[in-house]
Design a protein around this motif. Sequence first.
Motif, mmCIF file in Angstrom:
data_model
loop_
_atom_site.group_PDB
_atom_site.id
_atom_site.type_symbol
_atom_site.label_atom_id
_atom_site.label_comp_id
_atom_site.label_asym_id
_atom_site.label_seq_id
_atom_site.Cartn_x
_atom_site.Cartn_y
_atom_site.Cartn_z
ATOM 1 N N MET A 1 0.689 -1.227 -0.071
ATOM 2 C CA MET A 1 0.063 0.039 -0.018
ATOM 3 C C MET A 1 0.767 1.260 0.062
ATOM 4 O O MET A 1 0.653 2.336 -0.509
ATOM 5 C CB MET A 1 -0.718 -0.014 1.084
ATOM 6 N N ASP A 2 2.042 1.016 0.598
ATOM 7 C CA ASP A 2 2.798 2.198 0.716
ATOM 8 C C ASP A 2 3.197 2.948 -0.869
ATOM 9 O O ASP A 2 3.576 4.073 -1.129
ATOM 10 C CB ASP A 2 4.186 1.995 1.507
ATOM 11 N N ARG A 3 3.518 1.955 -1.656
ATOM 12 C CA ARG A 3 3.780 2.202 -3.026
ATOM 13 C C ARG A 3 2.870 3.002 -3.848
ATOM 14 O O ARG A 3 3.069 3.966 -4.559
ATOM 15 C CB ARG A 3 4.040 0.938 -3.786
ATOM 16 N N MET A 4 1.658 2.677 -3.504
ATOM 17 C CA MET A 4 0.375 3.503 -4.080
ATOM 18 C C MET A 4 0.705 4.945 -3.692
ATOM 19 O O MET A 4 0.185 5.669 -4.545
ATOM 20 C CB MET A 4 -0.800 3.171 -3.495
ATOM 21 N N PHE A 5 1.053 5.405 -2.613
ATOM 22 C CA PHE A 5 1.266 6.829 -2.322
ATOM 23 C C PHE A 5 2.304 7.357 -3.034
ATOM 24 O O PHE A 5 2.405 8.403 -3.573
ATOM 25 C CB PHE A 5 1.547 6.798 -0.787
ATOM 26 N N PHE B 1 3.457 2.604 7.334
ATOM 27 C CA PHE B 1 2.177 2.319 8.018
ATOM 28 C C PHE B 1 1.712 1.188 7.784
ATOM 29 O O PHE B 1 2.112 0.231 6.876
ATOM 30 C CB PHE B 1 1.285 3.537 7.946
ATOM 31 N N THR B 2 0.727 0.776 8.655
ATOM 32 C CA THR B 2 -0.003 -0.502 8.336
ATOM 33 C C THR B 2 -1.056 -0.151 7.308
ATOM 34 O O THR B 2 -1.370 1.195 6.945
ATOM 35 C CB THR B 2 -0.815 -1.176 9.643
ATOM 36 N N GLU B 3 -1.569 -1.167 6.615
ATOM 37 C CA GLU B 3 -2.486 -0.832 5.493
ATOM 38 C C GLU B 3 -3.741 -0.080 5.869
ATOM 39 O O GLU B 3 -4.376 0.707 5.233
ATOM 40 C CB GLU B 3 -2.921 -2.276 4.849
ATOM 41 N N ARG B 4 -4.271 -0.474 7.102
ATOM 42 C CA ARG B 4 -5.492 0.045 7.681
ATOM 43 C C ARG B 4 -5.096 1.698 7.845
ATOM 44 O O ARG B 4 -6.064 2.517 7.656
ATOM 45 C CB ARG B 4 -5.749 -0.448 9.179
ATOM 46 N N ILE B 5 -3.965 2.136 8.406
ATOM 47 C CA ILE B 5 -3.552 3.345 8.592
ATOM 48 C C ILE B 5 -3.562 4.179 7.079
ATOM 49 O O ILE B 5 -4.218 5.180 6.877
ATOM 50 C CB ILE B 5 -2.325 3.670 9.064
ATOM 51 N N TYR B 6 -2.939 3.573 6.208
ATOM 52 C CA TYR B 6 -2.854 4.148 4.871
ATOM 53 C C TYR B 6 -4.426 4.283 4.258
ATOM 54 O O TYR B 6 -4.609 5.340 3.660
ATOM 55 C CB TYR B 6 -2.148 3.187 3.747
ATOM 56 N N ILE B 7 -5.118 3.462 4.442
ATOM 57 C CA ILE B 7 -6.735 3.574 3.936
ATOM 58 C C ILE B 7 -7.277 4.609 4.452
ATOM 59 O O ILE B 7 -7.973 5.560 3.814
ATOM 60 C CB ILE B 7 -7.352 2.298 4.121
ATOM 61 N N LEU B 8 -6.928 4.759 5.789
ATOM 62 C CA LEU B 8 -7.628 5.880 6.694
ATOM 63 C C LEU B 8 -7.052 7.343 6.271
ATOM 64 O O LEU B 8 -7.872 8.305 6.284
ATOM 65 C CB LEU B 8 -7.391 5.693 8.112
ATOM 66 N N LEU B 9 -5.899 7.421 6.227
ATOM 67 C CA LEU B 9 -5.146 8.569 5.586
ATOM 68 C C LEU B 9 -5.778 8.838 4.037
ATOM 69 O O LEU B 9 -6.047 9.862 4.076
ATOM 70 C CB LEU B 9 -3.730 8.298 5.352
ATOM 71 N N PHE B 10 -5.845 7.842 3.437
ATOM 72 C CA PHE B 10 -6.527 8.224 1.904
ATOM 73 C C PHE B 10 -7.758 8.834 2.109
ATOM 74 O O PHE B 10 -8.388 9.690 1.123
ATOM 75 C CB PHE B 10 -6.506 7.055 1.195
ATOM 76 N N MET C 1 -9.326 12.455 1.084
ATOM 77 C CA MET C 1 -10.130 12.557 -0.076
ATOM 78 C C MET C 1 -11.448 13.553 0.665
ATOM 79 O O MET C 1 -12.033 14.294 -0.043
ATOM 80 C CB MET C 1 -11.109 11.316 -0.383
ATOM 81 N N PHE C 2 -11.721 13.323 1.822
ATOM 82 C CA PHE C 2 -12.686 14.130 2.618
ATOM 83 C C PHE C 2 -12.091 15.624 2.736
ATOM 84 O O PHE C 2 -13.120 16.427 2.212
ATOM 85 C CB PHE C 2 -12.619 13.729 4.039
ATOM 86 N N VAL C 3 -11.031 15.844 2.941
ATOM 87 C CA VAL C 3 -10.449 17.139 2.897
ATOM 88 C C VAL C 3 -10.485 17.725 1.441
ATOM 89 O O VAL C 3 -10.876 19.146 1.380
ATOM 90 C CB VAL C 3 -9.175 17.191 3.351
#
Length: 78
Positions: free
Chosen positions: A1-5, A46-55, A59-61
Amino acid sequence: MDRMFRVLGFFTLAIGLMAFAGDLTEMALLFFLQTAFFVILGYMKFTERIYILLFWAYMFVTFTGFSYWTIFQMGLPL
């Protein structure tokens, strides 16, 4: 997931460079800031869950800011 960022950082860098070449300085600076944000997040392990929450937070902001700008700053055509 970190590669996606890091991939998101690459694409925002490409958009920022095209905006800079098109003389859209404010847009280019906005996308350069997003590039730095995404690349830094991509290397934080980060863990995958944190990356998803950050994304989702990103998106919300983004959508809230875009909606505010289009409604209140640009004005509605009458």
